[in-house]
Enzyme design. Structure first.
Site, short mmCIF file in Angstrom:
data_model
loop_
_atom_site.label_atom_id
_atom_site.label_comp_id
_atom_site.label_asym_id
_atom_site.label_seq_id
_atom_site.Cartn_x
_atom_site.Cartn_y
_atom_site.Cartn_z
N GLY A 10 0.83 -1.21 0.00
CA GLY A 10 0.00 0.00 0.00
C GLY A 10 0.86 1.25 0.00
CG PHE A 11 0.17 6.10 0.56
CD1 PHE A 11 1.25 6.78 0.03
CD2 PHE A 11 -0.56 6.69 1.60
CE1 PHE A 11 1.61 8.03 0.52
CE2 PHE A 11 -0.22 7.94 2.08
CZ PHE A 11 0.88 8.60 1.55
CB ILE A 12 1.38 4.00 4.88
CG1 ILE A 12 0.48 5.25 4.72
CG2 ILE A 12 2.30 4.17 6.10
CD1 ILE A 12 -0.45 5.53 5.89
CG ASP A 31 -0.90 -5.38 -0.14
OD1 ASP A 31 -0.45 -4.34 0.37
OD2 ASP A 31 -2.02 -5.44 -0.70
CG ASN A 32 -6.01 -8.08 0.07
OD1 ASN A 32 -5.55 -6.95 -0.04
ND2 ASN A 32 -7.19 -8.31 0.61
N GLY A 36 -3.65 -2.06 -2.27
CA GLY A 36 -2.21 -2.02 -2.53
C GLY A 36 -1.95 -2.22 -4.02
CE1 TYR A 149 -10.43 2.43 8.43
CE2 TYR A 149 -10.48 4.68 9.24
CZ TYR A 149 -9.78 3.60 8.75
OH TYR A 149 -8.42 3.68 8.60
CE LYS A 153 -7.09 0.91 11.85
NZ LYS A 153 -6.22 -0.10 11.18
#
Ligand code: UDP
Length: 319
Positions: A10-12, A31-32, A36, A149, A153
């Site tokens: 992914g980005f991060i 990563d799926n 990503g 969300y 979290k």
């Protein structure tokens, strides 16, 4: 040292993988590719210390094998972006709740240290002051999908702390504030890549609502630096840290800044939230971190100021 990054394409996650390789880690990424992207790993795909597994974190046999190899687990895999969350509520809850439960359970079985990437969304709709880690949370109605969300979290954080307290599993929680930088896509709703892309294409820059809502942005390279340092700080175990930058800007001003910095002729349009995200959408009017805790413990201060962050995104899209 060996690290496992869930959501590492992914980005991060991809920036974290790069940083950990620089720090001499051997890096395993799972990563799926839901959000990503393999192109995020182009820079490091040929590195001999980098290993990629394309699979879901819900595949327990694969995760067990990866966790057994790792000393440090950075758990970043999660549903990402307001648009994705509004469009895929079932998957959001599924991956955020079951995924983190699996990571913590397996890490506990093998007693491996875990850093959970959480989010400033868990604070909810605070307005008054800079948010510090022990603040109460202010959640909207269960009928408003966005809060699913934040609640998922939050549950992840509760579970991580429960493992720490009851099972003595070393865990650290990093609450990330609005993170920006190269490779972030606008596809899932994030504001800065959307503004920059529109500005560069001469298309209208669309501000949702009246634009007086504000955010505090932090560059992805600062975020991954903070995560890498929190992971190796024993005093961070069993605790929660804001990872953010307290410089605040309204979304309206951000639109003007992007327009100015790109030299764009784009119009700045305002569209109602309902049109962007459907009826009954609730936004946070303000979200600014108190960063004293991380500063006091590990001396962390973000290196990028807002203009440098915006410029890095402009350069990325121009490339
Ligand atoms: N936003 C906007 N235009 C866009 C995308 C987002 O005005 O094209 C607004 C959004 O409503 C929010 C802020 O920008 O007030 C930050 O949005 P983002 O989705 O990046 O992050 P979050 O809402 O999670 O802070």
């Amino acid at each position: 040292m060996k690290a496992l990054i869930t959501g590492g394409a992914g980005f991060i996650g991809s920036h974290l993988a790069e940083r950990l390789l620089e720090l001499n880690y051997e890096v395993f990424v799972i990563d799926n590719l839901w959000t990503g992207n393999l192109t995020n790993l182009e820079k490091i795909q040929d590195n001999k210390r980098m290993h990629l597994v394309i699979d879901t974190i819900l595949n327990e046999s694969v995760m067990c094998e990866l966790i057994s190899k790792a000393d440090h687990i950075f758990h970043l895999a999660a549903a990402v972006g307001v648009r994705k969350i509004m469009d895929h509520p079932v998957e959001t809850l599924d991956i955020n709740v079951k995924g983190t439960e699996a990571v913590l359970r397996l890490a506990n079985r093998l007693k491996k240290k875990v850093l959970i990437a959480s989010t400033s969304e868990v604070y909810g709709r605070h307005m008054e002051h800079s948010l510090s880690e022990d603040d109460n949370r202010v959640m909207g109605s269960v009928k408003k999908r966005r809060w699913a969300y934040a609640c998922s979290k939050t549950l992840d954080e509760f579970l991580a702390l429960a493992y720490f307290e009851e099972k003595k599993l070393p865990v650290v929680i990093a609450r990330l504030f609005n993170t920006v930088g190269p490779r972030q896509t606008g596809e899932y709703g994030m504001v800065l890549p959307n503004f920059v892309q529109s500005a560069l294409l001469g298309k209208p820059i669309t501000v949702f609502g009246d634009g007086t809502q504000s955010r505090s942005f932090i560059h992805v390279k600062d975020v991954v630096e903070a995560m890498a340092r929190l992971m190796v700080e024993p005093k961070a175990e069993g605790d929660i840290f804001n990872v953010g930058n307290h410089h605040e800007i309204t979304i309206k001003d951000l639109a003007f800044k992007v327009k100015e910095m790109t030299g764009s002729n784009s119009e700045i349009d305002h569209i109602p939230y309902e049109k962007a995200y459907g009826p009954g959408f609730e936004d946070m009017e303000r979200r600014c971190p108190d960063t004293e805790k991380i500063e006091n413990l590990i001396g962390f201060q973000p290196a990028y100021h807002l203009e440098a962050m915006i410029q890095s995104v402009i350069d990325y899209f121009k490339e």
